[in-house]
Structures are given as structure tokens and as C-alpha cells.
Motif scaffolding. Structure first.
Motif, PDB file in Angstrom:
ATOM      1  N   ALA A   1     -21.201 -80.794 -25.315  1.00 59.73           N
ATOM      2  CA  ALA A   1     -22.589 -81.147 -24.981  1.00 59.73           C
ATOM      3  C   ALA A   1     -22.773 -82.651 -24.972  1.00 59.73           C
ATOM      4  CB  ALA A   1     -23.535 -80.492 -25.984  1.00 59.73           C
ATOM      5  N   ASP A   2     -22.098 -83.365 -25.892  1.00 59.26           N
ATOM      6  CA  ASP A   2     -22.226 -84.816 -25.964  1.00 59.26           C
ATOM      7  C   ASP A   2     -21.381 -85.537 -24.922  1.00 59.26           C
ATOM      8  OD1 ASP A   2     -23.948 -84.614 -28.117  1.00 59.26           O
ATOM      9  OD2 ASP A   2     -22.336 -84.722 -29.601  1.00 59.26           O
ATOM     10  N   ALA A   3     -20.300 -84.899 -24.463  1.00 54.58           N
ATOM     11  CA  ALA A   3     -19.414 -85.531 -23.482  1.00 54.58           C
ATOM     12  C   ALA A   3     -18.997 -84.486 -22.447  1.00 54.58           C
ATOM     13  CB  ALA A   3     -18.189 -86.125 -24.174  1.00 54.58           C
ATOM     14  N   PRO A   4     -19.902 -84.128 -21.550  1.00 52.71           N
ATOM     15  CA  PRO A   4     -19.603 -83.072 -20.575  1.00 52.71           C
ATOM     16  C   PRO A   4     -18.475 -83.436 -19.617  1.00 52.71           C
ATOM     17  CG  PRO A   4     -21.681 -84.151 -20.051  1.00 52.71           C
ATOM     18  CD  PRO A   4     -21.276 -84.639 -21.394  1.00 52.71           C
ATOM     19  N   ASP A   5     -18.238 -84.726 -19.437  1.00 52.70           N
ATOM     20  CA  ASP A   5     -17.164 -85.168 -18.541  1.00 52.70           C
ATOM     21  C   ASP A   5     -15.892 -85.547 -19.285  1.00 52.70           C
ATOM     22  OD1 ASP A   5     -18.820 -84.900 -16.273  1.00 52.70           O
ATOM     23  OD2 ASP A   5     -19.678 -86.890 -16.623  1.00 52.70           O
TER      24      ASP A   5
END
Length: 382
Positions: free
Chosen positions: A340-344
Motif C-alpha cells: 500500500a505504501d509502495a505500489p510500484d
């Protein structure tokens, strides 16, 4: 590749025997389908027998698994870590069955090899695919593999520390001789492979920006990646040891005598060092942990060759479970794992102009099943 969610990590190793009774069955697994008689396997087995039939690699992977679990907990990733081997218990297919039974269907594999070659990358992909089929889990479980991480800071920096430590140990043993008189040499040792295999290693179009790059000296991308890491290490130690020279050398050559392999052999290279060399640091750059080839080919044969020459020599550690290496492996997980904090995914780190390496290699990358040496595979990474 785009980041995606994974639900488990698969630490993927080569495997090794853990007792005298395991040695020949293990070597049979490694050479399965090649028709190698036990009498010939004994030519390799004596290396293991000299150490009680125990390769250190399995315990190293147990320790690495525990260290990875601690780092994952510290980062709050909540991913369980499974461990499976190609050639010895715990076997990959059995581990995948366990993972699936526990509800895990999308795993990310951390492989204990950092450079591009058939046995160090492509064969792991093939073995993972075979393990899924053998487990009867095709269409039910997915396993992706992290990229080659030869120039990730987590691999490079512990090797810098190790070489620097070895050079300092040599200097301390020179009885206070002036630094200007020192002429140490660093040999970066890696597994020799046939030239036909090395030349097929790791083709890619160019740098990440598309700039074409030639691999330079012999050895294809397999050797070029290791030269790149050696240059990074030597640049880092140059301020304290500006006179230190280095070379890339090879070990564990076997197979048909008429087949050309990467050279020079480390023992030949030690004998050929000029008399001006005052000490030798041996860095097992091609490996991520101690195993039989490090314990026998370096700690036994190479150090004996140096002693016969009257040359002070130090074999420095592999990255093993160095905290920076463990942290770097989880960096590789976070590159690919969408949260959720780093979707990529997280930043892709690399220290050389060659990286960061691709997640998925071209179809013609590291071709070599027909090129695999027979007995060398019984030793490789074990």
C-alpha cells in the motif's frame, strides 16, 4: 517487471551433503541423467569426505533464512520465508507443496547466486519450473525470481569490507614495514566455466538507458560483471592501499581436457605472481557463502600453493549473513513486492554502470543445458 503482491519468499539454494552417507547420493542427484559412474563421482567426493562428508552450505542457508526472517520482521513485511534446494533436502518440490498447503500461491525466489550464467540464473529458473510441475502445482502456484544482484550495494559493500580487512591483516603482519614498501595483490576468485558457456552468458542490448556495451575481455557478461564488482572494490580500498593490484582468477575447472575453460586457474596465477608481491588476498567474489569449493579449492589448495611460494595469504569471508547483504536481499524483495505504501515497488539500487540488471532475461540469455560440464556441476555452488 511491474511490482506485484507476493505472499511468501523462497530462499533457493543448490544443496549439499550433510554426512558421509549423503555424498554419493547427492552427487548422483547433481549429475542425474549424465550416466556418471560412482567411481568417477568419488573423484569429487574426496573433497567432501575430507570434511566429514558435510558441505557447510546447508547450515549457511539455515542461518541466512533466520537472518532474512528477522529483517522481514524488522521491516514489517509479514512475508514467511521458505527454503528449498535443487539437489538435496529440503527439495524445492517438497517445499512448494508445503507453501501451497499453507495457503501461499505467489512466491518470490531469492537465489544464492549473484552473477549471470547458466548455472547461476537460467538453471534456477528451469529448476523452479520443474519443481512446480513435479509438485503437481502448475496453474496453482507462481514463483518469480529476483534479478541478478552482483552490483547491489548489499553485495558489493560487504565485499569491500572483507578485502579491506584482508589487506589490513597482511599489513599488520609485515612487522611495521613502511606502507610504501607494500605490494599486495588481490585475487578475485570465481568458478571457471567453459568458454562456450561464458560467451553465452547474460546477453542484453545495452545499459538501462539503451547505450550499447561490449563485454570487453573474454568471459561474456559472467566475467564482465565480476570485473565490474572487482573494480568497485579496488576503487574503494585505493585510498588506504594505493599500491594494491588485482586480477580475476578462476577455480574448480573440471570436465573434458580438450574443452577450453576460463583461465587462469588460481593456483597457476599464484605461481606466476611477480617476486615484488608482498602478500595475497583471496576474495571468493563468485560466491555468496562458504561451501565445499571455498573450503577445498581456496582454503586448502590455493593457500597451500601460496605457502609453497612463501607468500603470506589471507582468504577473506564471503558475504554469508553479513547484515548489509541480508538487508540488500530484502531490498530486492521490496523492488518487486507491491504494498500500500509502495505500489510500484522500492528503488532499484546498483553501483556499477551495468545495472540494475533486468528482472526477466531474454529468451536466448545464458543458454547452456547442453554445455553443462559433467563433474564441475557436482561441485558448483555446493
Amino acid at each position: 517487471m511491474p511490482a506485484r503482491e507476493y505472499d511468501a519468499i523462497l530462499l533457493t539454494g543448490f544443496g549439499g551433503p550433510e554426512g558421509q552417507d549423503d555424498v554419493i547420493p547427492f552427487l548422483r542427484n547433481v549429475t542425474a541423467g549424465r550416466g556418471i559412474p560412482d567411481e568417477r563421482l568419488e573423484e569429487v567426493a574426496h573433497h567432501y569426505r575430507a570434511f566429514g562428508g558435510v558441505s557447510p552450505i546447508n547450515q549457511q542457508n539455515r542461518d541466512l533464512k533466520a537472518a532474512l526472517e528477522a529483517e522481514i520482521t524488522a521491516r514489517g513485511l509479514g512475508l514467511p520465508v521458505y527454503w528449498g534446494n535443487r539437489n538435496w533436502d529440503p527439495y524445492l518440490a517438497d517445499v512448494l507443496k508445503d507453501a501451497h498447503a499453507n495457503g501461499h500461491t505467489r512466491l518470490l525466489a531469492l537465489v544464492t547466486a549473484s552473477f549471470s550464467s547458466y548455472s547461476g540464473c537460467r538453471q534456477y529458473r528451469e529448476d523452479l519450473a520443474k519443481a512446480i510441475a513435479d509438485a503437481g502445482l502448475e496453474g496453482k502456484i507462481e514463483v518469480d525470481k529476483v534479478r541478478q544482484y552482483f552490483d547491489h550495494p548489499g553485495f558489493v559493500n560487504p565485499n569491500i569490507d572483507a578485502v579491506l580487512g584482508g589487506l589490513r591483516e597482511l599489513a599488520a603482519g609485515r612487522d611495521g614495514a613502511a606502507d610504501g614498501d607494500a605490494a599486495p595483490h588481490v585475487m578475485f576468485a570465481t568458478h571457471s566455466i567453459p568458454l562456450s558457456a561464458s560467451d553465452a552468458s547474460g546477453p542484453r542490448e545495452g545499459l538501462p538507458d539503451g547505450t550499447p556495451v561490449a563485454t570487453g575481455e573474454a568471459g561474456g557478461w559472467y566475467a564482465e560483471q565480476q570485473r565490474a564488482v572487482a573494480r568497485l572494490i579496488m576503487a574503494a580500498v585505493a585510498q588506504e592501499f594505493p599500491e594494491a593490484q588485482w586480477s580475476l582468477v578462476y577455480q574448480s575447472r573440471s570436465g573434458a581436457p580438450h574443452m577450453p575453460w576460463l583461465e587462469p586457474d588460481i593456483n597457476d596465477a599464484i605461481v606466476a605472481l611477480p617476486e615484488s608481491v608482498t602478500g595475497l588476498v583471496i576474495s571468493p567474489i563468485g560466491f555468496v557463502s562458504d561451501h565445499m569449493e571455498v573450503k577445498w579449492d581456496l582454503d586448502t589448495e590455493a593457500l597451500e600453493t601460496a605457502a609453497e611460494r612463501g607468500l603470506a595469504a589471507v582468504r577473506v569471508p564471503t558475504v554469508g549473513i553479513d547484515p548489509a547483504f541480508v538487508s540488500g536481499l530484502i531490498d530486492l524483495v521490496e523492488e518487486r513486492h507491491a504494498t500500500a505504501d509502495a505500489p510500484d515497488g522500492a528503488e532499484r539500487k546498483s553501483l556499477s554502470d551495468l545495472g540494475p540488471w533486468q528482472d526477466v532475461c531474454p529468451a536466448d540469455c545464458c543458454l547452456g543445458r547442453e554445455l553443462r560440464p559433467v563433474v564441475a556441476q557436482a561441485q558448483a555452488l555446493a
